[in-house]
Design an enzyme around this catalytic site. Structure first.
Site, PDB file in Angstrom:
ATOM      1  N   SER A   1       0.944  -1.180  -0.007  1.00 23.71           N
ATOM      2  CA  SER A   1       0.083  -0.139  -0.132  1.00 23.71           C
ATOM      3  C   SER A   1       0.900   1.132   0.032  1.00 23.71           C
ATOM      4  CB  SER A   1      -0.902   0.031   1.269  1.00 23.71           C
ATOM      5  OG  SER A   1      -1.235   1.348   1.496  1.00 23.71           O
TER       6      SER A   1
ATOM      7  N   TYR B   1      -1.351  -0.524  10.311  1.00 22.63           N
ATOM      8  CA  TYR B   1      -1.507  -0.905   8.961  1.00 22.63           C
ATOM      9  C   TYR B   1      -0.390  -0.445   7.893  1.00 22.63           C
ATOM     10  CZ  TYR B   1      -3.469  -1.282   4.139  1.00 22.63           C
ATOM     11  OH  TYR B   1      -3.765  -1.715   2.916  1.00 22.63           O
TER      12      TYR B   1
HETATM   13  N1  LIG Z   1      -9.003  -1.494  -0.918  1.00 23.93           N
HETATM   14  C1  LIG Z   1      -7.921  -0.616  -0.793  1.00 23.93           C
HETATM   15  O1  LIG Z   1      -8.086   0.550  -1.074  1.00 23.93           O
HETATM   16  C2  LIG Z   1      -6.212  -1.040  -0.791  1.00 23.93           C
HETATM   17  C3  LIG Z   1      -5.280   0.048  -0.652  1.00 23.93           C
HETATM   18  C4  LIG Z   1      -3.997  -0.602  -0.738  1.00 23.93           C
HETATM   19  C5  LIG Z   1      -3.644  -1.913  -0.497  1.00 23.93           C
HETATM   20  N2  LIG Z   1      -4.719  -2.643  -0.224  1.00 23.93           N
HETATM   21  C6  LIG Z   1      -4.188  -4.131  -0.015  1.00 23.93           C
HETATM   22  O2  LIG Z   1      -4.927  -5.015  -0.864  1.00 23.93           O
HETATM   23  C7  LIG Z   1      -5.269  -6.230  -0.422  1.00 23.93           C
HETATM   24  C8  LIG Z   1      -6.680  -6.684  -0.387  1.00 23.93           C
HETATM   25  O3  LIG Z   1      -7.586  -5.624   0.212  1.00 23.93           O
HETATM   26  P1  LIG Z   1      -9.022  -5.535  -0.059  1.00 23.93           P
HETATM   27  O4  LIG Z   1      -9.377  -4.090  -0.078  1.00 23.93           O
HETATM   28  O5  LIG Z   1      -9.538  -6.528  -1.298  1.00 23.93           O
HETATM   29  O6  LIG Z   1      -9.768  -6.176   1.470  1.00 23.93           O
HETATM   30  P2  LIG Z   1     -10.986  -6.692   1.858  1.00 23.93           P
HETATM   31  O7  LIG Z   1     -12.156  -6.598   0.794  1.00 23.93           O
HETATM   32  O8  LIG Z   1     -11.145  -6.516   3.244  1.00 23.93           O
HETATM   33  O9  LIG Z   1     -10.417  -8.372   1.687  1.00 23.93           O
HETATM   34  C9  LIG Z   1      -9.391  -8.848   2.551  1.00 23.93           C
HETATM   35  C10 LIG Z   1      -9.144 -10.257   2.095  1.00 23.93           C
HETATM   36  O10 LIG Z   1      -8.208 -10.751   2.925  1.00 23.93           O
HETATM   37  C11 LIG Z   1      -8.609 -11.817   3.924  1.00 23.93           C
HETATM   38  N3  LIG Z   1      -7.931 -12.114   4.954  1.00 23.93           N
HETATM   39  C12 LIG Z   1      -7.870 -11.256   5.734  1.00 23.93           C
HETATM   40  N4  LIG Z   1      -7.063 -11.994   6.969  1.00 23.93           N
HETATM   41  C13 LIG Z   1      -6.545 -13.215   6.382  1.00 23.93           C
HETATM   42  C14 LIG Z   1      -5.906 -14.276   6.798  1.00 23.93           C
HETATM   43  N5  LIG Z   1      -5.392 -14.309   8.036  1.00 23.93           N
HETATM   44  N6  LIG Z   1      -5.824 -15.403   6.051  1.00 23.93           N
HETATM   45  C15 LIG Z   1      -6.414 -15.442   4.879  1.00 23.93           C
HETATM   46  N7  LIG Z   1      -7.094 -14.474   4.293  1.00 23.93           N
HETATM   47  C16 LIG Z   1      -7.231 -13.265   5.001  1.00 23.93           C
HETATM   48  C17 LIG Z   1     -10.051 -11.917   3.755  1.00 23.93           C
HETATM   49  O11 LIG Z   1     -10.765 -12.860   4.109  1.00 23.93           O
HETATM   50  P3  LIG Z   1     -12.046 -13.335   4.929  1.00 23.93           P
HETATM   51  O12 LIG Z   1     -13.097 -13.001   4.039  1.00 23.93           O
HETATM   52  O13 LIG Z   1     -11.863 -14.481   5.321  1.00 23.93           O
HETATM   53  O14 LIG Z   1     -11.934 -12.105   6.010  1.00 23.93           O
HETATM   54  C18 LIG Z   1     -10.289 -11.108   2.409  1.00 23.93           C
HETATM   55  O15 LIG Z   1     -10.480 -12.277   1.444  1.00 23.93           O
HETATM   56  C19 LIG Z   1      -4.789  -6.033   1.227  1.00 23.93           C
HETATM   57  O16 LIG Z   1      -3.298  -6.529   1.453  1.00 23.93           O
HETATM   58  C20 LIG Z   1      -4.721  -4.509   1.338  1.00 23.93           C
HETATM   59  O17 LIG Z   1      -4.021  -4.064   2.382  1.00 23.93           O
HETATM   60  C21 LIG Z   1      -6.234  -2.242  -0.372  1.00 23.93           C
END
Ligand SMILES: NC(=O)c1ccc[n+]([C@@H]2O[C@H](COP(=O)([O-])OP(=O)(O)OC[C@H]3O[C@@H](n4cnc5c(N)ncnc54)[C@H](OP(=O)(O)O)[C@@H]3O)[C@@H](O)[C@H]2O)c1
Length: 224
Positions: free
Chosen positions: A132, A147
């Site tokens: 990120s 984070y």
């Molecule tokens: N969205 C943004 O703006 C943004 C920006 C920068 C970076 N990111 C990064 O992108 C990645 C995905 O984020 P997202 O926005 O798609 O988030 P999200 O919609 O909240 O999804 C998070 C995913 O991670 C899984 N997860 C959490 N803890 C876990 C664990 N211990 N083992 C396996 N799976 C786990 C969740 O599974 P469950 O359904 O089981 O909870 C879910 O599938 C993350 O690394 C985040 O930091 C996101």
């Protein structure tokens, strides 16, 4: 007969991980979609749901063993699973438990995944760590200290892994998907799932195989 490349995506139950898994399957990859609760996850067309909790070392070992037994190798690992526990936090009030839990999933999880999966990867293998902009030291972010620290740590792990795996021809990079409308990103984020997934997928689909040890967004290098 040409076999499809095999990709493992962590955190594929929803959000960016699900979109990346879906798109890779659509492109003909054999996708292992790592999810914590396979029974509670809607099927992803063309993908195999793989039980995987990246905060649990035994779960990671079992998943890697499954890949080895069933497929023999792995071409790509997308370390996508992540949590954001401390929205609008204050580093001076940050409690150790929140930091440790965040580091365990966002930083140690990807490291353990790489340790378990790298032995299964041939030359040309790729590891993509979904980081990120919040982890950039060059542009300090303070909105979620645990984070942001976890993503800075993931960036450091990326550099270490890239150096360690360079002699084996395995590329390791970090990528920022931008601020994306997901459960984690919230409804006000400017980017769609597709735009965020494009940023991640560029490293698998368009980057040269020699590109390693960098931090990227939308196919452009960004400062650490
Ligand atoms: N969205 C943004 O703006 C943004 C920006 C920068 C970076 N990111 C990064 O992108 C990645 C995905 O984020 P997202 O926005 O798609 O988030 P999200 O919609 O909240 O999804 C998070 C995913 O991670 C899984 N997860 C959490 N803890 C876990 C664990 N211990 N083992 C396996 N799976 C786990 C969740 O599974 P469950 O359904 O089981 O909870 C879910 O599938 C993350 O690394 C985040 O930091 C996101």
């Amino acid at each position: 007969m040409n076999r499809p490349p095999i990709a493992l995506v962590t955190g594929a139950s929803r959000g960016l991980g699900r979109e990346v898994a879906r798109r890779l399957a659509e492109l003909g990859y054999h996708v292992l979609a790592g999810v914590r609760d396979p029974a509670g996850t809607a099927p992803i067309p063309g993908a195999e749901l793989l039980p995987l909790d990246v905060a649990n070392a035994a779960s990671i070992e079992a998943a890697a063993e499954h890949v080895k037994r069933t497929h023999g190798h792995l071409d790509a690992l997308v370390n996508n699973a992540g949590i954001l526990l401390d929205r609008m936090g204050d580093v001076l009030a940050l409690d150790a438990d929140t930091l440790l839990r965040t580091l365990e999933t966002n930083s140690l999880g990807p490291l353990r995944m790489a340790q378990a999966c790298a032995p299964l990867m041939p030359q040309g293998g790729r590891i993509v760590n979904v980081s990120s902009g919040g982890g950039q030291l060059s542009e300090p972010a303070t909105w979620a200290p645990a984070y942001c620290i976890s993503k800075t740590t993931l960036n450091a792990i990326t550099v270490q892994l890239a150096e360690a795996l360079k002699p084996r021809g395995i590329a390791v990079n970090a990528v920022c998907p931008g601020w994306v409308r997901t459960d984690l990103g919230g409804p006000d984020a400017p980017r769609s799932l597709q735009q965020g997934a494009d940023s991640i997928l560029w490293l698998l689909l368009h980057a040269g195989p020699d590109l390693t040890g960098g931090f990227w967004r939308d196919g452009q290098r960004i400062p650490w």
